[in-house]
Design an enzyme around this catalytic site. Sequence first.
Site, mmCIF file in Angstrom:
data_model
loop_
_atom_site.group_PDB
_atom_site.id
_atom_site.type_symbol
_atom_site.label_atom_id
_atom_site.label_comp_id
_atom_site.label_asym_id
_atom_site.label_seq_id
_atom_site.Cartn_x
_atom_site.Cartn_y
_atom_site.Cartn_z
ATOM 1 N N HIS A 335 13.764 38.416 11.637
ATOM 2 C CA HIS A 335 13.051 39.479 12.067
ATOM 3 C C HIS A 335 13.911 40.287 13.018
ATOM 4 C CE1 HIS A 335 9.990 41.583 14.217
ATOM 5 N NE2 HIS A 335 9.376 41.535 13.245
ATOM 6 N N ASP A 394 5.471 37.423 7.097
ATOM 7 C CA ASP A 394 5.234 37.443 5.705
ATOM 8 C C ASP A 394 5.624 36.295 4.914
ATOM 9 O OD1 ASP A 394 4.942 40.542 5.609
ATOM 10 O OD2 ASP A 394 6.822 40.418 6.321
#
Length: 458
Positions: A335, A394
């Site tokens: 991320h 996700d």
Amino acid sequence: MNNKEMMELDPELDSEFDELVKYCMASGAIDLNLYTEYDVKRGLRESNGKGVLTGLTEISDVVGFDNVDGKRVPCDGRLYFQGINVMDLISRGDKRRFVFEEVTYLLLFGALPTSQQLNQFIGILGGLRELSGHFVRDVIMKAPSSNIMNALEKSIVTLYSYDEKAEDISVANVLRQSLQLIAKLPVMSVFSYQSYMHFKKDDVLIIRNPDPECSTAENILRMLRPDGKYTELEAKVLDVALVLHAEHGGGNNSTFTTHVVTSSGTDTYSTVAASVASLKGPKHGGANLKVKQMFNDIMQNVSDWEDEEELRTYLARMLGKEVFDKAGLIYGVGHAVYTISDPRAVILKKYAKKLSEEKGLVKEFELFDRVERIAKELVTKSRNTLKPICANVDFYSGFVYTMLGIPEELFTPIFAIARISGWCAHRLEELVNKGKIIRPAYKYVGHHTDYVDIEERQ
């Protein structure tokens, strides 16, 4: 649709078109060294990956580092909505069945509602959910799209024609429009999917109107399923997923789009359609679908899901661009801001485990858990970085949606259904603060040339 509108080029023109493609490619190519020479912040990011500061917000805070003695130190990720930790919103909100509507109130108005305020707010949303039969027939069912995000854009833009005050961008009117869009987006998404399945896939057409007494999560499941039934845990898990996707700072692509388009002074429907268009991009809203496809590949090619060495070997080959899509990526890992952990992934993983137990899919959940652990180690090693790498939201969201029976076509629309709460909050924040039109600079690096008469051109 009149097929003449979308006819292929005449085969005799293929070579001429190929030439135009070559010209386009040559014209658009910029020397990449110039980006370094002029210190261009490509993607509005610094060389270390940190986003360029382009605005201020009080709506949410995304934390992946702590400041210790002037140094940035990786920490367990934290996400705050209007200053309140999202983990507290969900854990403390467990006393009630559903939290998404309360979080939407918080994002829009800056404070948690009282019981009376929350009940009134839920009543307002419930009263705004339904779409007229004319809109469903004339907009949603005509020319259905195979990509539901495009169908949403069409529906949102068409709502402009139904609004007598569509151009009014006063805060009061934009709030009214925002509440209507927040309420109607789940209905437009599911109806668009049902229309697509009927008209494009020859499936049975199911149009079940929303229940004003049900939450957003409940309505999605009851409108989507043929029998309209769901368990309490299913609705709770979907509600949690909506909360976790509702907002994530002003710098993510679709929310920044909201600020950019709002700053031009345009109407609410154009703004939200632009935000949906941004979210549709696979680099933004489609990542969970890529994770699902990756796990389908792993399940087919790894014979023993419990054999960590076999998993490690296959994941290493994935990073080496040998298998799956050969992109050299393990999707759902890493991320831009979070380091040690993504709080959204931590929360969703807990609920994914509960749901897997109800669905008899514990072995599948355990596979996700193993891949997460091994992938973090492999990706860290392959990037040769000291920065910790974590699974992002996700990684588990696609697995959760699959267990809920939500079709892949609705994965990204579910994201939009949640994120519209944040978009609307940011649009209102931009309007309240009367910001300037957002206009970053692009430096011209081409060459000035003289005009050549057509007879003399080569």
